[in-house]
Design a protein around this motif. Structure first.
Motif, PDB file in Angstrom:
ATOM      1  N   PHE A  83     -16.534 -16.390  12.744  1.00  0.00           N
ATOM      2  CA  PHE A  83     -17.351 -15.199  12.546  1.00  0.00           C
ATOM      3  C   PHE A  83     -18.760 -15.376  13.098  1.00  0.00           C
ATOM      4  O   PHE A  83     -19.328 -14.437  13.678  1.00  0.00           O
TER       5      PHE A  83
ATOM      6  N   ALA B  87     -18.697 -14.648  16.667  1.00  0.00           N
ATOM      7  CA  ALA B  87     -18.680 -13.210  16.941  1.00  0.00           C
ATOM      8  C   ALA B  87     -20.070 -12.610  16.800  1.00  0.00           C
ATOM      9  O   ALA B  87     -20.466 -11.738  17.583  1.00  0.00           O
TER      10      ALA B  87
ATOM     11  N   TYR C 232     -17.669 -14.255   4.656  1.00  0.00           N
ATOM     12  CA  TYR C 232     -16.549 -14.466   5.564  1.00  0.00           C
ATOM     13  C   TYR C 232     -15.327 -15.089   4.887  1.00  0.00           C
ATOM     14  O   TYR C 232     -14.398 -15.549   5.560  1.00  0.00           O
TER      15      TYR C 232
ATOM     16  N   GLU D  92     -10.443 -11.945  11.694  1.00  0.00           N
ATOM     17  CA  GLU D  92     -10.346 -11.810  13.151  1.00  0.00           C
ATOM     18  C   GLU D  92     -10.583 -10.357  13.578  1.00  0.00           C
ATOM     19  O   GLU D  92     -11.246 -10.108  14.591  1.00  0.00           O
TER      20      GLU D  92
ATOM     21  N   ALA E 216     -14.276  -9.735  13.279  1.00  0.00           N
ATOM     22  CA  ALA E 216     -14.993 -10.365  14.390  1.00  0.00           C
ATOM     23  C   ALA E 216     -14.912  -9.510  15.657  1.00  0.00           C
ATOM     24  O   ALA E 216     -15.917  -9.330  16.368  1.00  0.00           O
TER      25      ALA E 216
END
Length: 382
Positions: free
Chosen positions: A297, A300, A364, A372, A375
């Motif tokens: 995360f 991202a 997270y 996912e 992200a």
């Protein structure tokens, strides 16, 4: 009816308000610290067996002896710290344990030091009881302890301080050296230290959890708070505990009895079985899984042009969102939610002033497929 003065001291939780906004949009809730992993079968089956065996009535307000003993053995197992079961009080979550500890040890008008960014429930608990929080700022991204700033807030009314280790929301993990400095400071000024260690098993890289009970200058002046909500993914069970000198536990028990009577009886057995039967691999895997999620995360966030303060523990990440449109943290959090469907917490929820106006916090601890997806959505902010 006229409300009490106390009722006006509690601000609405920014976490809950963002959760409602997220639900209205059908988004991914990374605001609330709900650990969405599966509950260990040992914990579930232990509670179920207890129900079937008739363990469904009041327990001693301090907690079932078997659980108190398991907690004392846990401290020996993980930290080589010797405590006796009489030093343990089981309560309705670590928040319940903190509340009874504050009631037992603080008086209205007492000043209590909080490190910013702080956990909102710590502040709200203090203000609801008439204590006065004072603040020491830890600066992103490293959140280093500033002893000069700590000395600057001390006064004749200061009676305690709160540390969260690993910290919610920053993910800071205190080193032994830092805890020794805090211990020396507390000893010098005769302070109580409330040490919230709820995230003790969520550690990344070289981070090591040092319990306050392992610091000689803190051992007899600290109340350690922890619980099972996060480590066993049972936030709704409301099981936490405090460890303190026996005289403090005895005073806390009277208040715990008045407010909560006792923690849920069969659920105490479930947590006990978890402590007794889960091996070291369970805890190391828990940390490994969350380290992977942190890296996924935070990567991202970087891709989106945001600046996360990489946490060393817990499962939250404070993130600089200066580049996101909006006049303040709430507007920026709503902009992120509306553009991506991912909810965060406005940064000022963790500060007493405007220091967090360009920050938000993400949680997270989500199933990997959900994380996912979150992200990928966050990357769209670029």
């Amino acid at each position: 009816m006229r409300l009490s003065e106390r009722s006006g001291t509690i601000e609405q939780s920014h976490i809950r308000s963002m959760t409602r906004a997220c639900n209205a949009l059908g988004g991914i809730n990374m605001a609330q610290g709900v650990c969405d992993l599966d509950v260990p079968r040992e914990v579930i089956e232990g509670a179920y067996a207890a129900m079937n065996e008739g363990i469904n009535i009041y327990t001693p307000t301090e907690g079932l002896p078997r659980l108190r003993n398991a907690i004392s053995m846990k401290m020996k197992r993980f930290y080589d710290v010797e405590i006796v079961p009489e030093q343990v009080l089981v309560s309705d979550g670590a928040t319940g344990a903190f509340y009874t500890a504050c009631m037992a040890l603080l008086n209205p008008g007492d000043e209590v030091i909080l490190f910013e960014p702080y956990y909102g429930y710590h502040r709200s608990t203090l203000t609801s009881l008439g204590a006065i929080p004072t603040y020491v700022r830890l600066e992103a991204p490293e959140w280093k302890l500033d002893m000069g700033a700590l000395e600057a807030v001390i006064s004749s009314k200061t009676s305690a301080m709160v540390i969260c280790n690993p910290a919610n929301p920053s993910g800071k993990v205190y080193t032994r050296e830092e805890l020794e400095m805090i211990g020396a400071f507390a000893e010098k000024h005769d302070l109580i230290v409330f040490a919230d260690e709820m995230y003790e098993h969520f550690l990344y890289g070289d981070a090591v959890h040092i319990t306050a009970l392992d610091i000689p200058s803190l051992k007899d002046r600290c109340v350690v708070l922890s619980g099972f909500s996060k480590v066993f993914s049972i936030t709704g069970w409301r099981l936490g505990y405090a460890i303190a000198p026996v005289s403090v536990i005895e005073a806390m028990a009277q208040l715990n009895d008045l407010i909560y009577v006792c923690a849920p009886a069969p659920l105490q057995i479930g947590a006990t079985v978890g402590l007794e039967e889960l091996g070291d691999s369970y805890y190391s895997e828990l940390a490994r899984i969350h380290e992977h999620k942190r890296d996924l995360f935070c990567g991202a966030l970087h891709d989106a042009g945001l600046i996360p303060s990489i946490p060393g523990g817990a499962y939250y990440v404070m993130t600089d969102v200066s580049t996101v449109a909006g006049s303040d943290d709430f507007a920026k959090a709503m902009e992120i939610l509306e553009r991506t469907g991912v909810a965060s917490v406005p940064g000022r929820a963790f500060y007493h002033d405007d220091a967090g106006k360009n920050m938000v916090r993400f949680c997270y601890s989500k199933p990997l497929d959900v994380l996912e997806e979150a992200a990928e959505r966050i990357r769209k902010l670029r």
